[in-house]
Motif scaffolding. Sequence first.
Motif, PDB file in Angstrom:
ATOM      1  N   ASN A 111       0.832  -1.199   0.000  1.00 41.88           N
ATOM      2  CA  ASN A 111       0.000   0.000   0.000  1.00 41.88           C
ATOM      3  C   ASN A 111       0.864   1.245   0.000  1.00 41.88           C
ATOM      4  OD1 ASN A 111      -1.962   2.100   0.877  1.00 41.88           O
ATOM      5  ND2 ASN A 111      -3.292   0.321   1.092  1.00 41.88           N
ATOM      6  N   ALA A 112       0.577   2.156  -0.916  1.00 41.65           N
ATOM      7  CA  ALA A 112       1.360   3.379  -1.023  1.00 41.65           C
ATOM      8  C   ALA A 112       0.907   4.460  -0.055  1.00 41.65           C
ATOM      9  CB  ALA A 112       1.292   3.916  -2.450  1.00 41.65           C
ATOM     10  N   ILE A 113      -0.219   4.261   0.623  1.00 43.16           N
ATOM     11  CA  ILE A 113      -0.704   5.237   1.593  1.00 43.16           C
ATOM     12  C   ILE A 113      -0.031   4.954   2.936  1.00 43.16           C
ATOM     13  CG2 ILE A 113      -2.703   6.179   2.788  1.00 43.16           C
ATOM     14  CD1 ILE A 113      -4.405   5.253   0.410  1.00 43.16           C
ATOM     15  N   VAL A 114       0.729   5.908   3.421  1.00 41.09           N
ATOM     16  CA  VAL A 114       1.513   5.707   4.645  1.00 41.09           C
ATOM     17  C   VAL A 114       0.585   5.458   5.834  1.00 41.09           C
ATOM     18  CG1 VAL A 114       3.163   6.756   6.239  1.00 41.09           C
ATOM     19  CG2 VAL A 114       3.411   7.093   3.766  1.00 41.09           C
ATOM     20  N   GLY A 115       0.751   4.317   6.480  1.00 40.53           N
ATOM     21  CA  GLY A 115      -0.048   3.971   7.650  1.00 40.53           C
ATOM     22  C   GLY A 115      -1.346   3.251   7.356  1.00 40.53           C
ATOM     23  N   ALA A 116      -1.690   3.064   6.084  1.00 43.41           N
ATOM     24  CA  ALA A 116      -2.994   2.483   5.744  1.00 43.41           C
ATOM     25  C   ALA A 116      -3.107   1.017   6.117  1.00 43.41           C
ATOM     26  CB  ALA A 116      -3.263   2.657   4.257  1.00 43.41           C
ATOM     27  N   SER A 117      -1.997   0.297   6.180  1.00 41.23           N
ATOM     28  CA  SER A 117      -2.076  -1.133   6.460  1.00 41.23           C
ATOM     29  C   SER A 117      -2.712  -1.423   7.810  1.00 41.23           C
ATOM     30  CB  SER A 117      -0.681  -1.761   6.409  1.00 41.23           C
ATOM     31  OG  SER A 117       0.147  -1.248   7.440  1.00 41.23           O
ATOM     32  N   GLY A 118      -2.540  -0.517   8.776  1.00 36.85           N
ATOM     33  CA  GLY A 118      -3.119  -0.746  10.101  1.00 36.85           C
ATOM     34  C   GLY A 118      -4.626  -0.808  10.065  1.00 36.85           C
ATOM     35  N   ALA A 119      -5.247   0.123   9.359  1.00 26.89           N
ATOM     36  CA  ALA A 119      -6.709   0.144   9.267  1.00 26.89           C
ATOM     37  C   ALA A 119      -7.218  -1.048   8.463  1.00 26.89           C
ATOM     38  CB  ALA A 119      -7.161   1.456   8.629  1.00 26.89           C
ATOM     39  N   ILE A 120      -6.528  -1.362   7.367  1.00 26.71           N
ATOM     40  CA  ILE A 120      -6.966  -2.477   6.524  1.00 26.71           C
ATOM     41  C   ILE A 120      -6.944  -3.789   7.304  1.00 26.71           C
ATOM     42  CG2 ILE A 120      -6.306  -3.879   4.522  1.00 26.71           C
ATOM     43  CD1 ILE A 120      -5.265  -1.233   3.263  1.00 26.71           C
ATOM     44  N   ILE A 121      -5.842  -4.062   7.992  1.00 20.69           N
ATOM     45  CA  ILE A 121      -5.714  -5.332   8.693  1.00 20.69           C
ATOM     46  C   ILE A 121      -6.615  -5.396   9.924  1.00 20.69           C
ATOM     47  CG2 ILE A 121      -4.102  -6.700  10.078  1.00 20.69           C
ATOM     48  CD1 ILE A 121      -3.921  -7.196   7.083  1.00 20.69           C
TER      49      ILE A 121
END
Length: 323
Positions: A111-121
């Motif tokens: 993911n190119a959006i910084v920090g987005a992986s936290g919300a997705i997971i």
Amino acid sequence: MTDADPVRLYRTVRLIRRFEQRAVELVHGGQIVGGIHPYLGQEGIAAGVCAALGADDVLAGTHRGHGHVLARGADPARMMAELCGRVTGLNAGRGGSMHAADLSIGVLGANAIVGASGAIITGAVWAHRRRGRDTVGVSFFGDGAVNEGMLLEAFNLAALWRVPVLFVCENNGYATTMPVAGAVAGSIAGRAAAFGIPAVGVDGQDPERVRAAAADAVDRMRSGGGPELIEARTYRFDAHHTFEHAVRLDYRPPDEVTRGRARDPVRIQGERLRDVDRAAVDAEVEATLDAAVRFALDSPEPDPADALAYLYASGLTARTGGG
């Protein structure tokens, strides 16, 4: 459920190292357009964390995400084809370097959006748990993400709902060119502590230490515990992005780079193997990547007529622009 085999762990770090080096060569040769964010130097984190996961677990990565996808078990040939924008890629050439995904193995995407992986997971694992599954998830992010509201909101919800997410901060000391000391007040572990999330620091250059820390956290979370955080201290060996190979940005002191490169996760793990085993792995990895590059370059490019495909899950065809 976890894989502590030192040979397999070495194969993973070696595969990621050589994949990234071959990808950089393809960038310089013009076969990968737009460049990449090399994962060189950080291989021990992806390898160690993914060795602690079960078959049904999920993860999401970052713009520097090739290592996460490969460590989880994605086909290197299809990953290389994806970087080259070919139809045989993991995502038919539509994701490229920063958005590669493989849902079949639980990779919900770089993911190119910084920090987005936290919300997705956090959302994905919460949904799995609501269905009665024992899934745990991993959110990889860099030190540059720890001041992003999206990530802190994910910390909050994961802690409130006791969602078993392992937040893994790959602290390589720089957010692009900004040193972490000039961007992060307090500490990264302190961010987690504010939400009641247990946090540990680990040497990210040692794959086995990373695996042990991740395995302990995953065991606790799978047994009913809430989220945890690992701050993996690492060092990026190459540029933030391959564009630096041309513009030669000067923001890291040469002596610092030399010290950082001295602790190489591939060497550290390789020294734990017999010479014959290490040589066999090295040869197998080279053969795999030779085949991967051939597969990628021999694969067809997308048809421009299909540029609007895959926009809707329902299969609706996107309307072309008006005259």
